[in-house]
Design an enzyme around this catalytic site. Structure first.
Site, PDB file in Angstrom:
ATOM      1  CE  LYS A 173      90.683  96.675  27.179  1.00 21.65           C
ATOM      2  NZ  LYS A 173      90.646  96.684  25.726  1.00 21.65           N
ATOM      3  CG  ASN A 199      94.386 100.553  13.718  1.00 20.10           C
ATOM      4  OD1 ASN A 199      95.399  99.920  13.459  1.00 20.10           O
ATOM      5  ND2 ASN A 199      93.283  99.989  14.185  1.00 20.10           N
ATOM      6  CG  ASP A 246      87.455  95.327  25.065  1.00 24.25           C
ATOM      7  OD1 ASP A 246      88.189  94.338  24.821  1.00 24.25           O
ATOM      8  OD2 ASP A 246      87.877  96.373  25.590  1.00 24.25           O
ATOM      9  CB  ILE A 247      87.784  90.888  20.890  1.00 25.01           C
ATOM     10  CG1 ILE A 247      86.968  91.490  19.725  1.00 25.01           C
ATOM     11  CG2 ILE A 247      88.012  89.388  20.687  1.00 25.01           C
ATOM     12  CD1 ILE A 247      87.692  91.516  18.398  1.00 25.01           C
ATOM     13  CE  LYS A 286      82.484 107.015  -4.465  1.00 18.44           C
ATOM     14  NZ  LYS A 286      82.913 107.563  -5.728  1.00 18.44           N
ATOM     15  CG  ASP A 310      88.772 101.653  20.911  1.00 19.20           C
ATOM     16  OD1 ASP A 310      88.857 100.464  21.248  1.00 19.20           O
ATOM     17  OD2 ASP A 310      89.657 102.491  21.151  1.00 19.20           O
TER      18      ASP A 310
HETATM   19  N1  CTP Z   1      90.978  95.017  22.249  1.00 23.14           N
HETATM   20  C1  CTP Z   1      90.016  94.143  21.826  1.00 23.14           C
HETATM   21  N2  CTP Z   1      88.839  94.614  21.321  1.00 23.14           N
HETATM   22  C2  CTP Z   1      88.610  95.942  21.239  1.00 23.14           C
HETATM   23  C3  CTP Z   1      89.604  96.853  21.669  1.00 23.14           C
HETATM   24  C4  CTP Z   1      90.782  96.346  22.170  1.00 23.14           C
HETATM   25  O1  CTP Z   1      90.213  92.935  21.895  1.00 23.14           O
HETATM   26  N3  CTP Z   1      87.478  96.383  20.725  1.00 23.14           N
HETATM   27  C5  CTP Z   1      92.215  94.476  22.841  1.00 23.14           C
HETATM   28  C6  CTP Z   1      93.487  94.700  22.051  1.00 23.14           C
HETATM   29  O2  CTP Z   1      93.728  93.628  21.158  1.00 23.14           O
HETATM   30  C7  CTP Z   1      94.533  94.776  23.142  1.00 23.14           C
HETATM   31  C8  CTP Z   1      93.774  95.376  24.319  1.00 23.14           C
HETATM   32  O3  CTP Z   1      92.397  95.146  24.053  1.00 23.14           O
HETATM   33  O4  CTP Z   1      94.959  93.504  23.551  1.00 23.14           O
HETATM   34  C9  CTP Z   1      93.972  96.825  24.577  1.00 23.14           C
HETATM   35  O5  CTP Z   1      93.762  97.557  23.418  1.00 23.14           O
HETATM   36  P1  CTP Z   1      93.920  99.147  23.444  1.00 23.14           P
HETATM   37  O6  CTP Z   1      93.557  99.675  22.100  1.00 23.14           O
HETATM   38  O7  CTP Z   1      95.244  99.523  24.016  1.00 23.14           O
HETATM   39  O8  CTP Z   1      92.846  99.533  24.541  1.00 23.14           O
HETATM   40  P2  CTP Z   1      91.411 100.057  24.452  1.00 23.14           P
HETATM   41  O9  CTP Z   1      90.493  99.079  25.052  1.00 23.14           O
HETATM   42  O10 CTP Z   1      91.109 100.506  23.069  1.00 23.14           O
HETATM   43  O11 CTP Z   1      91.490 101.283  25.447  1.00 23.14           O
HETATM   44  P3  CTP Z   1      91.895 102.818  25.176  1.00 23.14           P
HETATM   45  O12 CTP Z   1      91.461 103.155  23.795  1.00 23.14           O
HETATM   46  O13 CTP Z   1      91.166 103.532  26.235  1.00 23.14           O
HETATM   47  O14 CTP Z   1      93.383 102.895  25.372  1.00 23.14           O
END
Ligand code: CTP
Length: 397
Positions: free
Chosen positions: A341, A208, A304-305, A286, A276
């Site tokens: 969260k 990203n 989701d960390i 490859k 995600d």
């Molecule tokens: N985060 C994380 N691990 C993931 C996804 C997100 O730790 N796999 C953490 C990011 O570092 C941030 C927060 O969660 O602090 C929110 O990230 P965001 O991308 O805005 O949210 P998502 O959980 O991806 O939700 P959505 O895609 O529905 O907006």
């Protein structure tokens, strides 16, 4: 600034010793008093005369110099400093420190001191990566020795990789941090930052647009308030700050592992743009084009960390700060995200393209806490970081 701080600088015998001449100058510019000690090998690389001229101090070289003992005993010499700095710390010097040797002035001082010790390793990359050096490093970290570097790069021996001594200004920043009296002194803080790369095959990945700028600024601001910062970063565009422990990762799975390894911490700031999803079955070779047939990638959800750490029973940091990058209904989405969260604070921002925030130098954030929503004015990412670091310091009190 280092006004009035006393640094006992032990110069080891490596080619990087020449950088110590500049290091002494930089430390003195900031008001530090530098007392140099040269090992016998160091004297093959720099002369006591040049070191003494720059430091404006007597240079110590020999354990059995009776004149020195009469002026200042070696035990006293090891204790008058605010910090003992070893630069360059050669593989041999690290091994002696880890093993508790005391067979020359430098190692005797290191054994006798009761002040904090920092080392700036420098050696050939194979020596750095050797199991013995890594074992010694682990021992020294366990002994609370602070370590700065080494950096990656070209070496005097013609090879390329980790082993170059940190630059003088990086060492100065680490010294300033180690001797700072900031409000976060004694606190350990984890910061995640940057994007993650999710592999498809050995040459391709999904990523990203996160540059890592905001996370890097936050780590730097926390460190300058005196925190011990563990900086877990994906492959970011911006260089990591100096004076923090950098753990470089690629994927979300690696980031989670690095975060778990860093615990316990007093606070965790989760600024990384974690992917995600990952590709369910990463190909070991490859993926080739197949006469117009398109590959089909199946995805799996990444851990989701932030949520995992927020919901930990054991080792949950006292303060967990998440981020919410939104394009619509910023406050409503971020408020729901905080609840879902289980983190304490959410720093929310609008990353719609017209805001110029993603990849830009400014940010306009809303801080969402138990007490409600605060709208911060648009400001530089460095300033957002400074204000957030101060709030974290106040909360950890
Ligand atoms: N985060 C994380 N691990 C993931 C996804 C997100 O730790 N796999 C953490 C990011 O570092 C941030 C927060 O969660 O602090 C929110 O990230 P965001 O991308 O805005 O949210 P998502 O959980 O991806 O939700 P959505 O895609 O529905 O907006």
């Amino acid at each position: 600034m280092l006004a009035g701080k006393r640094i006992l600088l032990i110069i080891g015998g490596g080619i990087a010793a020449y950088k110590c001449l500049d290091l002494i100058r930089r430390l003195k510019e900031r008001g530090a008093c530098v007392t140099p000690v040269l090992t016998r090998a160091a004297q093959e690389f720099v002369t006591p005369l040049s070191v003494s001229a720059l430091a404006g101090e007597k240079v110590y070289t020999d354990l059995f110099d009776l004149t020195d003992e009469a002026e200042m005993g070696h035990i006293q010499l090891s204790r008058v400093a605010d910090l003992v700095l070893v630069a360059p710390a050669t593989a041999d010097l690290m091994a002696k420190m880890a093993g508790g040797h005391a067979n020359d002035l430098a190692t005797t001082l290191l054994m006798a001191t009761d002040t904090p010790v920092m080392i700036a390793p420098a050696m050939n990359l194979r020596m750095w990566e050797h199991a013995a050096t890594q074992r010694n490093l682990a021992t020294l970290l366990g002994d609370k020795v602070q370590v700065i570097g080494p950096n990656n790069g070209d070496m005097a021996c013609g090879e390329h990789g980790p082993g170059r001594m940190s630059e003088p200004m990086e060492i100065v920043a680490a010294v300033e941090l180690a001797l700072s009296d900031g409000p976060l002194r004694g606190k350990r803080v984890l910061v995640t930052s940057g994007p993650t790369h999710e592999p498809i095959d050995p040459v391709r990945y999904i990523a990203n647009r996160s540059s890592g700028a905001q996370g890097t600024a936050i780590a730097s601001a926390l460190a300058s308030l005196g925190a011990e910062v563990v900086f877990v970063t994906g492959p970011a565009d911006v260089a990591p700050p100096s004076g923090v422990k950098v753990v470089a990762v690629q994927s979300a799975a690696e980031m989670l592992q690095a975060v778990q390894n860093a615990l316990p911490v007093d606070a965790g700031v989760f600024a990384a743009a974690v992917a995600d999803w990952r590709v369910k079955r990463e190909s070991n070779s490859k993926i080739k084009k197949q006469d117009g047939k398109l590959p089909i990638l199946e995805f799996a959800e990444n851990p989701d960390i932030l949520a995992e750490v927020s919901q930990m029973k054991k080792d949950r940091p006292g303060l967990v700060v998440g981020f919410a990058a939104e394009t619509d209904d910023v406050i409503a989405n971020a408020t729901a995200k905080r609840k879902r969260k289980g983190c304490d604070w959410i720093v929310a921002n609008d990353v719609s393209p017209e805001t110029g925030i993603m990849g830009g130098t400014e940010n306009a954030v809303h801080l969402i806490t138990d007490d409600g929503v605060e709208d911060w004015p648009r400001m530089g990412k460095g300033e957002v970081a400074r204000q957030l670091a101060e709030r974290i310091a106040a909360a950890l009190g």
